[in-house]
Scaffold this active site. Structure first.
Site, PDB file in Angstrom:
ATOM      1  N   LYS A 143       5.660   6.047   7.809  1.00 16.21           N
ATOM      2  CA  LYS A 143       5.313   5.028   8.770  1.00 16.21           C
ATOM      3  C   LYS A 143       6.580   4.564   9.463  1.00 16.21           C
ATOM      4  O   LYS A 143       7.968   4.438   8.987  1.00 16.21           O
ATOM      5  CB  LYS A 143       4.615   3.840   8.331  1.00 16.21           C
ATOM      6  CG  LYS A 143       3.041   4.361   6.861  1.00 16.21           C
ATOM      7  CD  LYS A 143       3.179   3.244   6.952  1.00 16.21           C
ATOM      8  CE  LYS A 143       1.456   3.404   5.288  1.00 16.21           C
ATOM      9  NZ  LYS A 143       1.048   2.026   4.845  1.00 16.21           N
ATOM     10  N   ASP A 200      -6.461  -6.267  -2.331  1.00 13.71           N
ATOM     11  CA  ASP A 200      -5.126  -6.048  -2.317  1.00 13.71           C
ATOM     12  C   ASP A 200      -4.913  -7.812  -3.812  1.00 13.71           C
ATOM     13  O   ASP A 200      -4.079  -6.647  -4.544  1.00 13.71           O
ATOM     14  CB  ASP A 200      -4.531  -6.642  -1.618  1.00 13.71           C
ATOM     15  CG  ASP A 200      -4.636  -5.550  -0.788  1.00 13.71           C
ATOM     16  OD1 ASP A 200      -4.206  -4.534  -0.953  1.00 13.71           O
ATOM     17  OD2 ASP A 200      -3.893  -5.901   0.852  1.00 13.71           O
ATOM     18  N   HIS A 220       0.987  -1.006  -0.300  1.00 13.96           N
ATOM     19  CA  HIS A 220      -0.522   0.116  -0.080  1.00 13.96           C
ATOM     20  C   HIS A 220       1.072   1.293  -0.456  1.00 13.96           C
ATOM     21  O   HIS A 220       1.668   1.578   0.347  1.00 13.96           O
ATOM     22  CB  HIS A 220      -0.865  -0.054   1.251  1.00 13.96           C
ATOM     23  CG  HIS A 220      -2.235  -0.302   1.568  1.00 13.96           C
ATOM     24  ND1 HIS A 220      -1.959  -1.887   2.739  1.00 13.96           N
ATOM     25  CD2 HIS A 220      -2.339  -1.783   0.482  1.00 13.96           C
ATOM     26  CE1 HIS A 220      -2.876  -2.544   2.239  1.00 13.96           C
ATOM     27  NE2 HIS A 220      -2.852  -2.944   1.215  1.00 13.96           N
TER      28      HIS A 220
END
Length: 185
Positions: A76, A175, A66
């Protein structure tokens, strides 16, 4: 905390200092000042975190790859607080000399290792144990219109997922229909 650079500029492996004795252990799971100092020493931008996310996955659950497009791109800081996962970041910065390259690392509650993934990377992981809890700090808010996904098993990326002890890879419907890497916008 010890910071380890990877083969891709900006991707960092972070080993926190853990103090343990017969009672258990203690560690700072995050310290903004120490994190900022470590990034500044490497000449990297210091992010501001705005959101924490937490997921639970069973063995074989694969989430990713992602990413979010600008202006909602996310950096992140990820870690596993229970269980074990194989975590992967793919460089999707088109002007990067490492475009299309990836780094994978095992994150677990036992090793307490963290992975800093700045903006410009696709990210995914596979749970290697039941009840794996994945926790991450994000530098931007989620925006559905800005999300993107790359097929986790795209042959052009040749990601070496550790599947030898996985009976079945479990991927979300979203996905399963992610884009091939060469279709990245």
């Amino acid at each position: 905390m010890k910071v380890e650079q990877t083969k891709i500029e900006g991707l960092l492996i972070i080993h926190p200092t853990v103090f343990g004795d017969d009672r258990g252990w203690f560690m700072e799971s995050f310290n903004q000042q120490r994190f900022a100092n470590a990034l500044q020493e490497l000449g990297l931008d210091v992010p501001e975190f705005v959101q924490d996310n937490h997921s639970l996955s069973q063995t074989g659950v694969l989430r990713g790859l992602h990413y979010q497009n600008a202006p909602y791109a996310q950096g992140k800081l990820v870690r596993v607080v229970q269980g074990k996962a194989w975590d992967v970041a793919v460089d999707i910065r088109k002007d990067s000399k490492t475009y299309g390259q990836w780094v994978g690392i095992e994150l677990s509650a036992q090793n307490k290792t963290m992975f800093w993934i700045p903006e410009g990377f696709a990210h995914g992981f596979i749970a290697l144990e039941d009840n794996t809890q994945f926790l991450y700090k994000a530098t931007n808010y989620y925006d559905k219109e800005s999300e993107g996904a790359i097929l986790w098993d795209d042959p052009s990326l040749a990601i070496e997922w550790p599947l030898e002890n996985i009976a079945e890879v479990l991927v979300s419907d979203k996905d399963k229909i992610a884009d091939a890497f060469h279709l990245l916008k």
